[in-house]
Design a protein around this motif. Structure first.
Motif, short mmCIF file in Angstrom:
data_model
loop_
_atom_site.label_atom_id
_atom_site.label_comp_id
_atom_site.label_asym_id
_atom_site.label_seq_id
_atom_site.Cartn_x
_atom_site.Cartn_y
_atom_site.Cartn_z
N PHE A 1 0.82 -1.21 0.00
CA PHE A 1 0.00 0.00 0.00
C PHE A 1 0.86 1.26 0.00
O PHE A 1 1.95 1.28 0.58
N PRO A 2 0.37 2.34 -0.59
CA PRO A 2 1.10 3.61 -0.54
C PRO A 2 1.10 4.18 0.88
O PRO A 2 0.17 3.91 1.66
N PRO A 3 2.12 4.98 1.22
CA PRO A 3 2.23 5.50 2.59
C PRO A 3 1.00 6.28 3.04
O PRO A 3 0.60 6.19 4.21
N GLY A 4 0.39 7.05 2.14
CA GLY A 4 -0.78 7.83 2.53
C GLY A 4 -1.94 6.97 2.98
O GLY A 4 -2.64 7.31 3.95
N MET A 5 -2.16 5.84 2.32
CA MET A 5 -3.25 4.94 2.71
C MET A 5 -2.93 4.28 4.05
O MET A 5 -3.84 4.13 4.90
N ILE A 6 -1.68 3.91 4.26
CA ILE A 6 -1.30 3.30 5.54
C ILE A 6 -1.53 4.28 6.68
O ILE A 6 -2.08 3.93 7.73
N ALA A 7 -1.14 5.54 6.47
CA ALA A 7 -1.33 6.57 7.50
C ALA A 7 -2.81 6.82 7.76
O ALA A 7 -3.22 7.02 8.91
N PHE A 8 -3.63 6.79 6.71
CA PHE A 8 -5.07 7.02 6.84
C PHE A 8 -5.70 5.96 7.73
O PHE A 8 -6.47 6.26 8.64
N PHE A 9 -5.37 4.70 7.49
CA PHE A 9 -5.93 3.61 8.29
C PHE A 9 -5.38 3.65 9.72
O PHE A 9 -6.11 3.41 10.68
N ALA A 10 -4.08 3.93 9.85
CA ALA A 10 -3.46 3.95 11.18
C ALA A 10 -4.08 5.04 12.05
O ALA A 10 -4.27 4.85 13.27
N ALA A 11 -4.39 6.20 11.46
CA ALA A 11 -4.97 7.30 12.22
C ALA A 11 -6.35 6.96 12.78
O ALA A 11 -6.80 7.56 13.75
N ARG A 12 -6.99 5.96 12.18
CA ARG A 12 -8.33 5.55 12.62
C ARG A 12 -8.30 4.24 13.38
O ARG A 12 -9.35 3.63 13.64
N GLY A 13 -7.09 3.82 13.73
CA GLY A 13 -6.95 2.61 14.54
C GLY A 13 -7.31 1.33 13.83
O GLY A 13 -7.67 0.34 14.49
N LEU A 14 -7.20 1.32 12.50
CA LEU A 14 -7.53 0.12 11.72
C LEU A 14 -6.25 -0.53 11.21
O LEU A 14 -5.48 0.11 10.50
N PRO A 15 -6.01 -1.79 11.54
CA PRO A 15 -4.81 -2.48 11.04
C PRO A 15 -4.99 -2.88 9.57
O PRO A 15 -5.69 -3.85 9.26
N LEU A 16 -4.39 -2.13 8.69
CA LEU A 16 -4.57 -2.35 7.26
C LEU A 16 -4.17 -3.77 6.84
O LEU A 16 -4.77 -4.35 5.93
N GLN A 17 -3.18 -4.33 7.51
CA GLN A 17 -2.70 -5.66 7.15
C GLN A 17 -3.80 -6.72 7.29
O GLN A 17 -3.83 -7.69 6.55
#
Length: 447
Positions: free
Chosen positions: A59-75
């Motif tokens: 995933f691109p860094p922006g998407m990872i940061a978006f999910f992380a900011a909302r407490g969602l583990p993208l993995q």
């Protein structure tokens, strides 16, 4: 009766007779061989990305940061996010494809589609060679679009070249040529990926697609000749019609609706298995190269069974009994497989059912469905057929990848129990499609 369709002759003599009766078959073989070789060189890369633990490579860094900011583990939502994005891209591309086939003749839009895929492969070579973050997601989305559009266009084009009787006699052989290409792709991947890296595989695939372009130019002559002899609508002039005519035809025509239902349910049984397989691959193959090799091995098993059925069963079934057995047998086989998984969800059984599910689709169900398009007009083939193979197909992916996420919390037996219901519905859908198919004429007349 032609020698190619004579059931009394051994299969190899019928095959030789088919080649002598239709020189276009040589180019059809080469076309499908190169198309699936190019795809299967890259498919293990896609599967490895979908099952990757390295979220920054996917995933691109922006998407990872978006999910992380909302407490969602993208993995934990890798496949769900990828399939959701794939469906959205399909919806956006459908009107673009509809405009292309409506406004330009066959001699223009076929080379344009494959030229676009070749150009983007060269771009991916740069992305993988440079290690750009987010390359995994971009590649996963691209190859999914490539597989559906490129293969859908291939079969639509074959329906321009061959009639219904020819399709029943030849499609099994053409499918076998593609399966041989699908054999070669994983072999090349297993041989090259650890030596030269993933980036170089993009150039190998681009070379195969270049040969596909040559085959399209050669096969055009046979398509034009057949259209003139049978007074069919010419593919050498723009098709016209509405950009979204494909989706409207599906909504209006019962035959197309049941074709769409059959594809949707087939995607459902495949997606549930695919997600279980991805979980197994993440657990047992943490290294991306090893995971890629694992998927290549599974592809080889699928293609081995597919080739055997195509050479010894498909043509015989279609020529002698029509499409009914080729549509019903996969449904029953998948139903039995899911019943076994529901009773004992072992990893080895998951792999076996995956091989049976995919090989029966490629060797029986897909050729049977494609013969139907030889008996309908060009708008049904190029627009409605493409819409079924893209938007409906990926809509099924989206639906069932999230359904799997919901069911997986209840355990594997819940997933496979739902699969039993889907497989039973798939068999019922095949029966309804056969009822509608009987209303078509034996051969397509003037459009």
């Amino acid at each position: 009766m032609s020698a190619a369709a004579d059931p009394r002759l051994p299969w190899h003599l019928r095959f030789r007779a088919a080649l002598s009766e239709s020189p276009a078959l040589w180019w059809s073989f080469l076309y499908f061989f190169c198309l699936l070789s190019g795809y299967y060189v890259l498919r293990p890369v896609r599967e490895a990305m979908g099952a990757s633990h390295d979220v920054e490579a996917v995933f691109p860094p922006g998407m990872i940061a978006f999910f992380a900011a909302r407490g969602l583990p993208l993995q934990e939502f890798t496949l769900q996010v990828l399939f959701t994005c794939t469906f959205l891209i399909m919806v956006l591309l459908q009107p673009v494809y509809g405009a292309l086939v409506s406004r330009y003749p066959r001699r223009v839009f076929l080379p344009v589609i494959y030229g676009f895929f070749i150009a983007t492969l060269l771009l991916f070579y740069v992305l993988f060679d440079s290690g750009v973050p987010g390359r995994g997601m971009a590649f996963f989305l691209w190859i999914t679009v490539f597989n559906l559009f490129a293969v859908a266009v291939f079969w639509s084009f074959m329906a321009d070249v061959y009639g219904n009787a020819e399709a029943r006699a030849y499609y099994g052989y053409i499918g076998a040529a593609g399966t041989v290409g699908a054999f070669l792709g994983p072999i090349l991947t297993r041989s090259l990926v650890e030596r030269v890296g993933i980036a170089q595989l993009m150039l190998v695939s681009a070379g195969f697609l270049g040969v596909c372009m040559v085959c399209i130019l050669r096969l055009r002559a046979w398509a034009v000749l057949r259209e003139r002899e049978r007074r069919l609508a010419s593919g050498e002039v723009p098709m016209g019609g509405e950009v979204l005519a494909g989706l409207k035809l599906i909504a209006r025509e019962p035959l197309l609706r049941w074709l769409a239902v059959l594809v949707l349910l087939g995607v459902g049984v495949g997606t549930l298995l695919y997600n279980e397989q991805a979980a197994i691959a993440r657990r047992f193959y943490p290294d991306p190269e090893a995971r890629t090799a694992y998927y290549a091995t599974l592809d080889l098993a699928v293609n081995a069974l597919t080739l055997v059925v195509q050479l010894f069963v498909t043509r015989w079934l279609l020529s002698r009994f029509g499409i009914a057995p080729a549509l019903l047998i996969p449904g029953f086989a998948i139903l039995l497989g899911y019943a076994a998984l529901a009773a004992s969800p072992l990893p080895a059984i998951v792999a076996v059912v995956q091989v049976v599910t995919r090989s029966s689709e490629f060797s029986l169900a897909k050729p049977a469905r494609e013969t139907i398009y030889t008996r309908v007009g060009r708008e049904w083939r190029y627009k409605a057929g493409a819409a079924i193979d893209t938007v409906i197909y990926r809509g099924g992916d989206l639906t069932f990848v999230w359904l799997h996420k919901l069911l997986s919390g209840l355990g594997s037996k819940a997933v496979f129990g739902a699969g039993v219901l889907l497989a039973a519905s798939l068999t019922f859908g095949a029966w309804r499609l056969l009822r509608e198919e009987r209303t078509l004429p034996a051969e397509r007349g003037a459009d």
